[in-house]
Design a protein around this motif. Sequence first.
Motif, PDB file in Angstrom:
ATOM      1  N   SER A 378       0.548   5.621  14.133  1.00  0.00           N
ATOM      2  CA  SER A 378      -0.651   6.439  14.302  1.00  0.00           C
ATOM      3  C   SER A 378      -0.615   7.654  13.368  1.00  0.00           C
ATOM      4  O   SER A 378      -0.252   7.531  12.197  1.00  0.00           O
ATOM      5  N   ALA A 379      -1.000   8.841  13.883  1.00  0.00           N
ATOM      6  CA  ALA A 379      -1.034  10.037  13.048  1.00  0.00           C
ATOM      7  C   ALA A 379       0.362  10.526  12.681  1.00  0.00           C
ATOM      8  O   ALA A 379       0.500  11.419  11.839  1.00  0.00           O
ATOM      9  N   GLY A 380       1.398   9.938  13.274  1.00  0.00           N
ATOM     10  CA  GLY A 380       2.753  10.183  12.794  1.00  0.00           C
ATOM     11  C   GLY A 380       2.950   9.649  11.394  1.00  0.00           C
ATOM     12  O   GLY A 380       3.909  10.017  10.709  1.00  0.00           O
ATOM     13  N   GLY A 381       2.022   8.776  10.936  1.00  0.00           N
ATOM     14  CA  GLY A 381       2.117   8.239   9.583  1.00  0.00           C
ATOM     15  C   GLY A 381       2.125   9.308   8.513  1.00  0.00           C
ATOM     16  O   GLY A 381       2.719   9.113   7.437  1.00  0.00           O
ATOM     17  N   LEU A 382       1.485  10.450   8.761  1.00  0.00           N
ATOM     18  CA  LEU A 382       1.497  11.523   7.765  1.00  0.00           C
ATOM     19  C   LEU A 382       2.914  12.016   7.487  1.00  0.00           C
ATOM     20  O   LEU A 382       3.212  12.509   6.395  1.00  0.00           O
ATOM     21  N   LEU A 383       3.807  11.881   8.476  1.00  0.00           N
ATOM     22  CA  LEU A 383       5.189  12.328   8.315  1.00  0.00           C
ATOM     23  C   LEU A 383       6.000  11.428   7.396  1.00  0.00           C
ATOM     24  O   LEU A 383       7.130  11.761   7.027  1.00  0.00           O
ATOM     25  N   ALA A 384       5.426  10.293   7.007  1.00  0.00           N
ATOM     26  CA  ALA A 384       6.126   9.390   6.089  1.00  0.00           C
ATOM     27  C   ALA A 384       6.100   9.894   4.655  1.00  0.00           C
ATOM     28  O   ALA A 384       6.853   9.395   3.806  1.00  0.00           O
ATOM     29  N   ALA A 385       5.262  10.874   4.355  1.00  0.00           N
ATOM     30  CA  ALA A 385       5.060  11.295   2.969  1.00  0.00           C
ATOM     31  C   ALA A 385       6.363  11.717   2.298  1.00  0.00           C
ATOM     32  O   ALA A 385       6.654  11.304   1.168  1.00  0.00           O
ATOM     33  N   ASP A 386       7.159  12.564   2.973  1.00  0.00           N
ATOM     34  CA  ASP A 386       8.403  13.045   2.362  1.00  0.00           C
ATOM     35  C   ASP A 386       9.330  11.887   2.001  1.00  0.00           C
ATOM     36  O   ASP A 386       9.976  11.894   0.944  1.00  0.00           O
ATOM     37  N   TRP A 387       9.404  10.899   2.870  1.00  0.00           N
ATOM     38  CA  TRP A 387      10.346   9.792   2.692  1.00  0.00           C
ATOM     39  C   TRP A 387       9.859   8.809   1.634  1.00  0.00           C
ATOM     40  O   TRP A 387      10.680   8.153   0.978  1.00  0.00           O
ATOM     41  N   LEU A 388       8.560   8.726   1.449  1.00  0.00           N
ATOM     42  CA  LEU A 388       8.023   7.875   0.382  1.00  0.00           C
ATOM     43  C   LEU A 388       8.166   8.536  -0.983  1.00  0.00           C
ATOM     44  O   LEU A 388       8.397   7.868  -1.985  1.00  0.00           O
ATOM     45  N   ALA A 389       8.027   9.861  -1.006  1.00  0.00           N
ATOM     46  CA  ALA A 389       8.065  10.579  -2.283  1.00  0.00           C
ATOM     47  C   ALA A 389       9.480  10.708  -2.832  1.00  0.00           C
ATOM     48  O   ALA A 389       9.690  10.621  -4.053  1.00  0.00           O
ATOM     49  N   ALA A 390      10.463  10.944  -1.963  1.00  0.00           N
ATOM     50  CA  ALA A 390      11.847  11.161  -2.406  1.00  0.00           C
ATOM     51  C   ALA A 390      12.800  10.443  -1.462  1.00  0.00           C
ATOM     52  O   ALA A 390      13.505  11.075  -0.670  1.00  0.00           O
ATOM     53  N   PRO A 391      12.844   9.125  -1.524  1.00  0.00           N
ATOM     54  CA  PRO A 391      13.655   8.372  -0.562  1.00  0.00           C
ATOM     55  C   PRO A 391      15.145   8.465  -0.865  1.00  0.00           C
ATOM     56  O   PRO A 391      15.573   8.308  -2.012  1.00  0.00           O
ATOM     57  N   PRO A 392      15.967   8.727   0.156  1.00  0.00           N
ATOM     58  CA  PRO A 392      17.416   8.670  -0.035  1.00  0.00           C
ATOM     59  C   PRO A 392      17.854   7.213  -0.192  1.00  0.00           C
ATOM     60  O   PRO A 392      17.152   6.288   0.238  1.00  0.00           O
TER      61      PRO A 392
END
Length: 499
Positions: A378-392
């Motif tokens: 759901s709206a937690g999807g916005l929190l994926a941005a950091d992990w998509l941009a700079a994935p460890p």
Amino acid sequence: MAVFVLVSGPFTGGWVWREVVTRLRETGAEAYGVTLSGMTDGGEPPAVAAADVDLERHVEDVVGVIDGIGADEEVVLVGHDYGIHPVLGAADRRPERCARVVYLDAGMPGDGDTPLALVPDASVAEHAGGAGGVVPAPSGGEWARWGSTAGLSAADLARLDRLAVPQPLRTLTEPLRLRGNPFDRPVTGVLCTANGSGIPMVEMLLAAGPPEFRVLAGPRVGFFELDTGHWPMLSAPGPLAEVLLRAAADEGRRMTVPDGTPSARTETFLLDVAERPRERRGTVDLHLPEAEGPWPAVLFVHGGPLSPDRRPTPRDSPTFLGYGAYLAGLGAVGATLDHRLYGLDAYPKAAEDVAAAVELVRADPRVDGERIALWFLSAGGLLAADWLAAPPPWLRCVALTYPLLAAPPDWRAVPERFRPVDAVGASSPPVVLTRAGLEHPVFQATVDAFLVAAGRAGAEVDLVDVPHAHHGFETSDHTDETRAAVARAARAVLARLTV
């Protein structure tokens, strides 16, 4: 003509309504801007000590105003921000006198809710155990922490600074007590779009939110939008007065529940999942496999915004209990957490909570810290941005289920950083995206934009389509199609964890 009783948000008094009162009276209506106990009507010292003031005292203040109005007059109670709490309390005690309640850029508290739960500035909680019994009034740029200041001039802000007084703490921490249902009377919502609310938000709540929001589609509930910030009595007194007159005339946009929207949520997960051992570590729960470790792990991230008082919390809800146990049954740690997405401006705090939960999970000696997936809903999807941009390097997969992937236009309080549609790129980890075919158009538009962006960047996306499913289908649409979709998404995530 109606008699308007106007109750403002924290730190302010009747003075904040002066321009609105003048405009209403020019039309022949009666209007009163209420100054609650412990507050002032113009910057003078409060007549009542803050330590003696609680929410019940403010309810009594509004009841006193109602009792002073002629018995044959129709009273319209207007509650702005915190002011909706004493307004609802007074309407509950004088139901025969209250013709309508207007929620002016306010939340929807019910019996037992504390105003503090709806306060956007989380730092207020720091005062709960402090001395003095007050929350200091903001000044300057601090006002924006309490709501958008869009539309306010420099003179307006200076006026707020000059006339604001501290808010008695107990008015925010005492629970509201109601005997009746606030929606058993005519209700109007006035939404200030620059503060993040608007008709699209209501539509999303009706289509994809919990069933308790269905009251917003009641026949006696209407809505207006004002294109301004959180203080329309200062930034737009003329348009606000006009809207209040129209509300009293029973105008306003009526909402409907979209055809086919599930009428209720169940108390069970859509899959029959065997119970697994569950360990609680602070805000994180670990659902553990039976086989020998070390195991890969999948951390589930819920959406929101949610009230901090919500019970059960997300990790104790059927959806996340089900997902956690299901992944554990497939041989991975199913980790769930409760994060602090309590408002649109709280995404940074929620992101901190997700990062801390990831570190907790990876540090567990039974977990293979090099095989981790994050699963956002759901709206937690916005929190994926950091992990998509700079994935460890240990992040093997990002899963997204009926996600929001860019903030809607009226969610201005969400920082620009949280835009997965801009973050996805060639270096992003593989994405497993579950798309509900009966999704709300606002959510669906962001999914479409994300798929376009991912395609242009060459990002790997495994799309799981569920054509006949609604948002939140795990507890509303128990069909062969939705069960197969959850199983397919889980297999796709685990496949990335076993490579």
